[in-house]
Design a protein around this motif. Structure first.
Motif, mmCIF file in Angstrom:
data_model
loop_
_atom_site.group_PDB
_atom_site.id
_atom_site.type_symbol
_atom_site.label_atom_id
_atom_site.label_comp_id
_atom_site.label_asym_id
_atom_site.label_seq_id
_atom_site.Cartn_x
_atom_site.Cartn_y
_atom_site.Cartn_z
ATOM 1 N N THR A 465 27.695 38.900 7.046
ATOM 2 C CA THR A 465 29.037 38.478 6.637
ATOM 3 C C THR A 465 28.943 38.034 5.184
ATOM 4 N N ALA A 466 29.825 38.612 4.352
ATOM 5 C CA ALA A 466 29.824 38.299 2.921
ATOM 6 C C ALA A 466 31.066 37.494 2.569
ATOM 7 N N LEU A 467 30.898 36.440 1.800
ATOM 8 C CA LEU A 467 31.995 35.596 1.342
ATOM 9 C C LEU A 467 31.997 35.592 -0.181
ATOM 10 N N GLY A 505 24.042 26.679 5.618
ATOM 11 C CA GLY A 505 22.927 27.600 5.734
ATOM 12 C C GLY A 505 23.190 28.976 5.185
ATOM 13 N N GLY A 506 24.085 29.104 4.221
ATOM 14 C CA GLY A 506 24.348 30.400 3.617
ATOM 15 C C GLY A 506 23.286 30.753 2.592
ATOM 16 N N ASN A 521 23.439 35.590 7.827
ATOM 17 C CA ASN A 521 22.652 36.403 8.756
ATOM 18 C C ASN A 521 21.490 37.113 8.081
ATOM 19 N N ASP A 522 21.158 36.775 6.861
ATOM 20 C CA ASP A 522 19.979 37.315 6.203
ATOM 21 C C ASP A 522 19.621 36.419 5.011
ATOM 22 N N VAL A 526 21.800 34.236 12.007
ATOM 23 C CA VAL A 526 22.856 33.323 12.431
ATOM 24 C C VAL A 526 23.518 33.919 13.664
ATOM 25 N N GLU A 527 23.797 33.080 14.672
ATOM 26 C CA GLU A 527 24.353 33.585 15.929
ATOM 27 C C GLU A 527 25.703 34.244 15.711
ATOM 28 N N ASN A 528 26.603 33.596 14.962
ATOM 29 C CA ASN A 528 27.913 34.168 14.656
ATOM 30 C C ASN A 528 28.148 33.992 13.160
#
Length: 649
Positions: A465-467, A505-506, A521-522, A526-528
């Motif tokens: 997921t990218a923000l 945790g990003g 997630n990298d 991350v679970e979600n």
């Protein structure tokens, strides 16, 4: 178009006569045409030859570049290993220079020895291996190479002076020096079995390969030096840590001498790789009492306690009593002066180190270490055991004199603080050297340190997921404001954003002015990740919203927007040595950036995939379809309103 002027009848007649003449001499025309055709054919043949030659040169250049690249790849993939590099250099030189076989020699300043061989016959290879290091015979290429430090070529060897001629049929020899700062460190030697000189281009190519071999040798030397330095630092750290621990124990165990001596002999034996250890103090009539032992069998301990020791050369303890200095016996079994046969058989030891415990010149005990194999102790180990012996003296004297204990304790505490500081400084240096050589996000750096490998930095594909977020109106603000104001605002903005990123945790992908890219997630799973990104975005909006109100009071009209997308991307390090960044490349990054562009101040626009992942925990509203730059299909976007308390978070 220019018209031709009309001519008189006479001129016309003249032209007609010329035409008539040409018709009368057809053989002359044919002859002229034939000459032109021949010239064209010769030109064509010449151009074809030039083309073929250019094509051949191109193929050769590509082969040379490929071989050079392969050698460099072997150098980079084999740190500290010269064998694969030498093999690659030799094989490439032989192949590209149309040689039959070859040998890469190393030179120590006097003698040559083979470092690598390729396609050498079994008879010739056996001769080279049995010869070992050798001085090259006069007149042969290696001898000329040593004299001139230049390339040496030999065409034919009718007298068979060279073993390669006699054993392998070599007719053409080429020796190219490997030079480091003007000093010969080796030679690349290739052979042909026919008399055919090597060309200048081929010689130049072998010189390039020789230079690469020198680079590999230097890299290996530097790497070995670094490893040795690291080993020395590690060993020094272990020794100083053990010394500090013993000193700490001495200060804490004022009246518990046994605990101190047990730890001391165990530390000394462990750090010096000894199998047995003994600390003894003299009693009456030459007997010694074992205060602490390590690795001693009951039978050996009883035998040592029952033996009356006297100064002399027949035993390790006797030599310590005689010399009052550290003594070292490499092998008691072969030492002609050692007489303790029964004790040696009982203990089964060979190498022995003995150190006296001295207080103001008076011997108050001995410390002995032994190994069950013939392996001498090093000077550093002798020095370390001497230090432990001094600490044993301190411990013994602390127990004996309470008044002196107080004075000595202050000295020990001071020394302990200095040692702890040195240990801490060296630990910090070692950690800094091994951990922060590259600029990486904290998650990536921590993951690498924990795993002990850099595999996570290699290019890989993962669902993330990218923000992306930035400030609205920042460009106008930066153009109209003083640089100091812009930097101050960015500092506050980045501080607020950075704290929230760490909280959730990003992984910070990059800072670009007011633009910030964060991925989930990298490298940390991350679970979600979509929900984590949205929750972080809500926190960001709240935090930056408060800052925007303050900025508006100062006259800065700024807003804050966020875009979030979910999908697959390729991740890994990009950059150069000394500055690496962790990057995510793919459509998901572009979509997040484009959604951020479309977001109005205060909006958090998410893609349909993100909405689907957070539907049970977040309240959203549709804002319509957008045509995003670089994205072919129109995309429906949703604005995040709030986290839903009634939905599971």
């Amino acid at each position: 178009m220019t018209r031709r002027p009309k001519t008189s009848g006479t001129a016309g007649k003249s032209r007609r006569r010329k035409k008539t003449d040409r018709r009368r001499a057809p053989s002359t025309v044919i002859a002229a045409g034939g000459t032109a055709a021949d010239n064209l054919q010769k030109t064509l043949d010449r151009r074809t030859s030039e083309r073929d030659e250019a094509r051949t040169q191109l193929v050769q250049a590509l082969e040379q570049q490929a071989a050079t690249s392969e050698v460099l790849k072997v150098i980079s993939s084999s740190p500290g290993e010269l064998g694969p590099v030498f093999d690659a250099v030799l094989q490439s030189a032989i192949k590209l220079c149309e040689a039959k076989f070859g040998v890469l020699f190393l030179f120590d300043g006097t003698r040559f020895r083979a470092g690598a061989m390729f396609n050498v016959s079994a008879l010739h290879a056996d001769y080279i291996e049995k010869s070992g290091a050798f001085v090259p015979p006069p007149g042969l290429p290696l001898a000329r190479l040593v004299e001139t430090k230049k390339v040496a070529q030999l065409l034919d060897d009718p007298e068979q002076l060279s073993p390669a001629t006699k054993l392998a049929g070599a007719r053409t020899h080429l020796a190219v020096p490997m030079l480091k700062e003007g000093r010969i460190v080796g030679a690349v030697y290739i052979y042909r079995q026919e008399v055919r000189p090597f060309t200048d281009k081929q010689i130049e190519l072998v010189q390039n390969f020789a230079a690469q071999a020198v680079i590999a040798i230097e890299n290996t030397r530097l790497l070995n030096e670094l490893r040795q330095r690291t080993d020395d630092l590690t060993e020094s750290l272990q020794q100083q840590t053990a010394t500090a621990e013993v000193l700490k124990l001495i200060t804490r165990s004022t009246f518990n001498l046994q605990t101190v001596l047990d730890m001391l002999i165990e530390s000394a034996a462990s750090l010096c790789e000894a199998d047995q250890g003994y600390i003894g103090r003299p009693k009456d009539n030459g007997l010694f009492r074992a205060e602490a032992t390590y690795g001693y069998s009951p039978a050996l301990k009883d035998l040592v306690d029952r033996t009356r020791w006297k100064a002399g050369r027949e035993s390790a303890i006797g030599r310590v009593l005689l010399e009052r200095a550290p003594i070292h016996i490499v092998d008691v079994e072969t030492d002609p002066e050692y007489r303790m046969v029964e004790m040696r058989k009982t203990g089964e030891y060979h190498s022995v180190l003995g150190v006296p415990l001295l207080r103001e010149g008076t011997l108050i005990g001995v410390l002995v270490l032994a190994r069950c194999s013939v392996r001498p102790f090093t000077d550093k180990q002798v020095e370390l055991v001497t230090t432990f012996a001094d600490q044993a003296v301190i411990a013994i004297e602390n127990v004996r004199l309470l008044s002196e204990l107080r004075q000595r304790t202050q000295e020990v505490v001071k020394l302990n603080e200095q040692l702890e500081q040195r240990v801490a400084d060296q630990v910090g240096e070692i950690e800094r050297m091994s951990r922060l050589r590259r600029f990486l996000p904290p998650q990536v750096a921590d993951l690498i340190v924990a795993s002990g490998t850099e595999k996570q930095l290699e290019s890989h594909r993962r669902e993330i997921t990218a923000l992306f977020c930035d400030l609205r109106g920042f460009t106008g603000f930066s153009e109209s404001s003083d640089p100091e104001d812009v930097m101050a605002l960015l500092r506050d903005y980045h501080t607020a954003i950075g704290q929230i990123i760490i909280k959730y945790g990003g992984t910070l992908e990059r800072f670009a002015g007011d633009g910030v890219m964060v991925i989930f997630n990298d490298p940390v799973p991350v679970e979600n990740p979509a929900l984590q990104a949205v929750l972080m975005a809500l926190d960001m909006r709240t935090a930056i919203g408060g800052m925007i109100e303050k900025w508006r009071d100062l006259g800065h009209d700024l807003g804050f927007g966020i875009g979030i997308a979910h999908g697959f991307a390729t991740l890994g390090t990009i950059g150069f040595e000394g500055r690496f960044d962790y990057a995510a490349i793919g459509t998901v990054s572009n979509v997040a950036s484009r959604l951020c562009d479309e977001a109005k101040p205060g909006q958090i626009l998410i893609s349909p995939r993100v909405r689907q992942a957070v539907d049970n925990a977040i309240t959203v509203e549709p804002v319509g379809e957008f045509t995003l730059k670089g994205i072919r299909r129109r995309m429906m976007a949703y604005n995040v309103l709030e986290s839903s308390p009634s939905k599971p978070n």
